[in-house]
Design a protein around this motif. Sequence first.
Motif, PDB file in Angstrom:
ATOM      1  N   MET A 170      -4.914  -2.800   5.016  1.00  0.00           N
ATOM      2  CA  MET A 170      -5.789  -1.697   5.400  1.00  0.00           C
ATOM      3  C   MET A 170      -5.973  -1.624   6.920  1.00  0.00           C
ATOM      4  O   MET A 170      -6.038  -0.530   7.486  1.00  0.00           O
ATOM      5  CB  MET A 170      -7.135  -1.807   4.694  1.00  0.00           C
TER       6      MET A 170
ATOM      7  N   TYR B  57     -13.605  -1.648  -0.370  1.00  0.00           N
ATOM      8  CA  TYR B  57     -13.579  -0.509   0.545  1.00  0.00           C
ATOM      9  C   TYR B  57     -14.876  -0.368   1.322  1.00  0.00           C
ATOM     10  O   TYR B  57     -14.860  -0.015   2.501  1.00  0.00           O
ATOM     11  CB  TYR B  57     -13.230   0.777  -0.199  1.00  0.00           C
TER      12      TYR B  57
ATOM     13  N   ILE C 101       0.858  -1.167   0.000  1.00  0.00           N
ATOM     14  CA  ILE C 101       0.000   0.000   0.000  1.00  0.00           C
ATOM     15  C   ILE C 101       0.905   1.231   0.000  1.00  0.00           C
ATOM     16  O   ILE C 101       1.893   1.284   0.724  1.00  0.00           O
ATOM     17  CB  ILE C 101      -0.962  -0.018   1.204  1.00  0.00           C
TER      18      ILE C 101
ATOM     19  N   VAL D 131      -4.454   7.197   0.613  1.00  0.00           N
ATOM     20  CA  VAL D 131      -3.999   5.984  -0.067  1.00  0.00           C
ATOM     21  C   VAL D 131      -3.938   6.269  -1.569  1.00  0.00           C
ATOM     22  O   VAL D 131      -4.961   6.520  -2.210  1.00  0.00           O
ATOM     23  CB  VAL D 131      -4.954   4.797   0.197  1.00  0.00           C
TER      24      VAL D 131
END
Length: 155
Positions: A107, A137, A67, A88
């Motif tokens: 995450m 998400y 990430i 992000v």
Amino acid sequence: MKLEHSRDYKLLARLNRGVHELHVQLYPEYFKPYNYEKMIELFQTYMEDENNYFLVLFDAETAKGFIFYEIVTKSNTPFNKEYKSLYVHQISIEETARSSGYGKALMIELENIAYTLKVDCIELDYWVDNHVARNFYEKLGFHKKREFVRKDLDT
């Protein structure tokens, strides 16, 4: 499973391939084909900004994804209130490792980092046709606050 911050731009350029190729597939009019050497150069430039961070997930000593996030501070202005976020820019999981919980693990760790840094929120965007990203998400508790629209012009 192990998570660690990395500045290995060659590793990140390689791990970027999956998400980049997805973008090329969904939006060939905007994205160039993946080029490892060019990605190395790009990630080297990303390293120059001290607010850019790269968290890599390893399983059995093999990198499975990463990430790319940035610490962003929005100043207090007459227009908006001050806030600090983790933005992000990208998350990428190796194609063969998808649906294994690696993205969720990244995450969750990012959320832990956000709490430690006492930021106000985690922000991100994704391409509207990327339904996998949207669903991912949403499952993690993200919700729309703003929409970005575009009008292409014939020039």
